[in-house]
Design an enzyme around this catalytic site. Structure first.
Site, short mmCIF file in Angstrom:
data_model
loop_
_atom_site.label_atom_id
_atom_site.label_comp_id
_atom_site.label_asym_id
_atom_site.label_seq_id
_atom_site.Cartn_x
_atom_site.Cartn_y
_atom_site.Cartn_z
CE1 TYR A 27 4.23 -4.82 -0.34
CE2 TYR A 27 2.29 -4.98 -1.76
CZ TYR A 27 3.57 -5.39 -1.42
OH TYR A 27 4.20 -6.37 -2.18
CB THR B 88 4.22 -5.99 -6.16
OG1 THR B 88 2.80 -6.14 -6.32
CG2 THR B 88 4.43 -4.61 -5.54
CG ASP B 89 0.33 -7.16 -9.81
OD1 ASP B 89 0.43 -6.97 -8.58
OD2 ASP B 89 -0.53 -7.95 -10.30
CD GLU B 90 -0.60 -5.44 -4.35
OE1 GLU B 90 -0.85 -4.55 -3.52
OE2 GLU B 90 -0.62 -6.65 -4.07
CE LYS C 94 8.01 -4.54 -3.16
NZ LYS C 94 9.18 -5.31 -2.62
P1 NAD Z 1 6.86 -12.21 3.31
O1 NAD Z 1 6.23 -11.15 4.14
O2 NAD Z 1 6.38 -13.62 3.40
O3 NAD Z 1 8.43 -12.25 3.61
C1 NAD Z 1 9.21 -11.11 3.80
C2 NAD Z 1 10.52 -11.55 4.46
O4 NAD Z 1 11.34 -10.37 4.60
C3 NAD Z 1 10.34 -12.13 5.86
O5 NAD Z 1 11.16 -13.27 6.01
C4 NAD Z 1 10.79 -11.02 6.78
O6 NAD Z 1 11.34 -11.48 8.02
C5 NAD Z 1 11.85 -10.34 5.93
N1 NAD Z 1 12.05 -8.94 6.28
C6 NAD Z 1 11.11 -7.99 6.52
N2 NAD Z 1 11.68 -6.82 6.81
C7 NAD Z 1 13.03 -7.01 6.73
C8 NAD Z 1 14.15 -6.18 6.89
N3 NAD Z 1 14.01 -4.89 7.22
N4 NAD Z 1 15.38 -6.70 6.72
C9 NAD Z 1 15.53 -8.01 6.40
N5 NAD Z 1 14.51 -8.85 6.25
C10 NAD Z 1 13.27 -8.36 6.41
O7 NAD Z 1 6.77 -11.67 1.83
P2 NAD Z 1 6.64 -12.45 0.45
O8 NAD Z 1 5.21 -12.65 0.14
O9 NAD Z 1 7.57 -13.59 0.45
O10 NAD Z 1 7.17 -11.33 -0.56
C11 NAD Z 1 8.55 -11.24 -0.87
C12 NAD Z 1 8.77 -10.08 -1.81
O11 NAD Z 1 8.01 -10.26 -2.99
C13 NAD Z 1 8.32 -8.73 -1.24
O12 NAD Z 1 9.28 -7.77 -1.62
C14 NAD Z 1 6.99 -8.47 -1.89
O13 NAD Z 1 6.75 -7.09 -2.02
C15 NAD Z 1 7.21 -9.12 -3.24
N6 NAD Z 1 5.99 -9.63 -3.89
C16 NAD Z 1 5.12 -10.44 -3.22
C17 NAD Z 1 4.00 -10.94 -3.87
C18 NAD Z 1 3.03 -11.88 -3.15
O14 NAD Z 1 1.99 -12.23 -3.73
N7 NAD Z 1 3.31 -12.34 -1.94
C19 NAD Z 1 3.76 -10.61 -5.20
C20 NAD Z 1 4.67 -9.77 -5.88
C21 NAD Z 1 5.79 -9.29 -5.20
P1 TYD Z 2 -4.11 -10.39 -0.28
O1 TYD Z 2 -3.83 -11.85 -0.26
O2 TYD Z 2 -3.98 -9.63 0.99
O3 TYD Z 2 -3.18 -9.78 -1.43
P2 TYD Z 2 -3.21 -8.30 -2.14
O4 TYD Z 2 -3.78 -7.33 -1.20
O5 TYD Z 2 -1.73 -8.09 -2.33
O6 TYD Z 2 -3.93 -8.48 -3.42
O7 TYD Z 2 -5.59 -10.16 -0.82
C1 TYD Z 2 -6.01 -10.71 -2.06
C2 TYD Z 2 -7.44 -10.26 -2.31
O8 TYD Z 2 -8.28 -10.90 -1.34
C3 TYD Z 2 -7.67 -8.77 -2.13
O9 TYD Z 2 -8.59 -8.32 -3.12
C4 TYD Z 2 -8.29 -8.65 -0.75
C5 TYD Z 2 -9.03 -9.97 -0.59
N1 TYD Z 2 -9.10 -10.48 0.81
C6 TYD Z 2 -10.35 -10.78 1.37
O10 TYD Z 2 -11.41 -10.66 0.75
N2 TYD Z 2 -10.37 -11.24 2.67
C7 TYD Z 2 -9.23 -11.41 3.41
O11 TYD Z 2 -9.32 -11.80 4.59
C8 TYD Z 2 -7.96 -11.11 2.79
C9 TYD Z 2 -6.68 -11.29 3.56
C10 TYD Z 2 -7.95 -10.65 1.49
#
Ligand code: NAD
Ligand code: TYD
Length: 348
Positions: free
Chosen positions: A155, A131-133, A159
């Site tokens: 988190y 992630t960019d985070e 990562k």
């Molecule tokens: P999500 O939470 O929707 O899904 C995570 C999945 O992983 C779930 O199906 C969960 O059951 C499974 N999981 C959790 N722990 C596990 C374990 N120990 N073993 C096997 N499976 C397990 O997450 P997401 O939003 O789909 O993100 C997927 C990946 O992309 C993550 O690695 C996250 O860090 C990365 N990512 C997410 C975002 C975003 O905006 N959501 C952005 C950049 C990177």
């Molecule tokens: P989020 O979707 O949790 O993603 P991330 O923390 O990975 O950026 O949050 C996106 C932005 O929205 C973040 O700046 C926090 C804000 N946010 C709220 O203001 N209210 C909320 O209830 C949530 C879940 C997030």
């Protein structure tokens, strides 16, 4: 050429969309999903591709954790896995503030177990979805792959720990792995705890949405299928040991996103409730991703924010069975009460 892909975390938001992407774009690939089905993973999220006659025979599901080396090694041997794409993670910043321990288990140790198996079982490539985070926050300009890694939340620190395992194993053992770093995703099947689906599902029921602080934080949004095409491009064309940013110039403040959502659903601004920022000093102010390295490799995003946000809202309106089943579950209710109870009060 035919390949078998192990997609870990494939029953979650991005992993399931990546499975859809691969099934459509690589007709000769098989997919094996390993997923622990935590609160964020649901079989209903992959029910469409598991039951469709066109894709069912190309998809196999295994329940299990990526930290479980017996399970991981067993699957790699039995299924003759060529590539691994690791989505499995604890992925929510707010939960990481409440309970950071599970993040280390999955996002750091789990990545180590996968890398160890890749090396010992001769898997050709593993892509770690990051992630960019990991870069922390940036006031001006953009994160490039050379920016320092300065994570600010449990988190993002977990990562970063996973990524460092990739780097070290590649340098030490030549383990064939690489990393992608993407901005905030939105699209179908996102668990309704993240900003966009949390707000959409609440607004649909005329419930207030908790905007943290002034809502002036900036996130760099990307449609999930653009992220998936970027991952696929890096998996096939990236240089082992390297990291690649994925982004599509989608910077918006949280208040801008919230107003667009109100607009899409025809709801009044009185449904916004500004609450004291629960992330405090750990709330990154701005993310901004420079994806030049990946575009030079031949990848381009295809979607624009306003257009796909509207389509995403429509998806949640049309798929209420999917998210209502989730928000009814005790673990969802428990998290929302624990995290927002005090600040939302009677608006909970
Ligand atoms: P999500 O939470 O929707 O899904 C995570 C999945 O992983 C779930 O199906 C969960 O059951 C499974 N999981 C959790 N722990 C596990 C374990 N120990 N073993 C096997 N499976 C397990 O997450 P997401 O939003 O789909 O993100 C997927 C990946 O992309 C993550 O690695 C996250 O860090 C990365 N990512 C997410 C975002 C975003 O905006 N959501 C952005 C950049 C990177
Ligand atoms: P989020 O979707 O949790 O993603 P991330 O923390 O990975 O950026 O949050 C996106 C932005 O929205 C973040 O700046 C926090 C804000 N946010 C709220 O203001 N209210 C909320 O209830 C949530 C879940 C997030």
């Amino acid at each position: 050429m035919s390949k078998t892909l192990l997609v870990t975390g494939g029953a979650g938001f991005i992993g399931s969309n990546y499975c859809r992407y691969v099934l459509q774009h690589h007709p000769d690939y098989r997919i094996v999903v390993l997923d622990a089905l935590t609160y964020a993973g649901n079989l209903s999220t992959i029910a469409d591709i598991q039951s469709s006659p066109e894709t069912a025979s190309r998809l196999r599901f295994y329940p299990g954790k990526i930290q479980d080396e017996t399970v991981v090694n067993g699957i790699i041997e039995a299924e003759r896995v060529d590539y691994i794409v690791n989505f499995a993670a604890e992925s929510h910043n707010d939960r990481s503030i409440l309970e950071p321990g599970s993040f280390i288990q999955t996002d750091v140790y789990g990545v180590f177990v996968l890398l160890d198996a890749v090396r010992k079982r001769g898997v050709a490539r593993m892509l770690q979805v990051s992630t960019d985070e990991v870069y922390g926050t940036i006031n001006e300009g953009q994160f490039t792959e050379q920016s320092p890694l300065e994570p600010n939340t449990p988190y993002s620190a977990s990562k970063t720990g996973g990524e460092m395992q990739v780097r070290a194993q590649h340098i030490t053992y030549g383990t064939p792995a690489l990393v992608t770093r993407c901005g905030n995703n939105y699209g179908p099947y996102q668990y309704p705890e993240k900003l966009i689906p949390f707000f959409v599902t609440r607004l649909m029921d005329n419930r207030k949405v908790p905007l943290y602080g002034e809502g002036n934080q900036v996130r760099d949004w990307i449609y999930v299928m653009d992220h998936c095409s970027g991952i696929d491009h890096v998996l096939h064309h990236g240089v082992l040991g390297e990291a690649y940013n994925i982004g599509s110039q989608g910077e918006r403040t949280n208040i801008e996103v919230t107003e667009l959502l109100l607009n899409c659903l025809g709801k009044p601004a009185s449904l916004i409730k500004r609450i004291p920022d629960p992330r405090g000093g750990a709330h990154d102010r701005r993310y901004s991703v420079n994806a030049d390295k990946l575009t030079t490799l031949g990848w381009q995003p295809k979607h624009t924010f306003e257009e796909m946000l509207e389509e995403t809202v429509r998806w949640y309106v049309d798929h209420q069975d999917w998210w209502r089943e989730i928000v009814r579950k005790p673990d969802y209710q428990d998290f929302v009460h624990r995290f927002y109870g005090k600040s939302l009060g009677e608006d909970l």
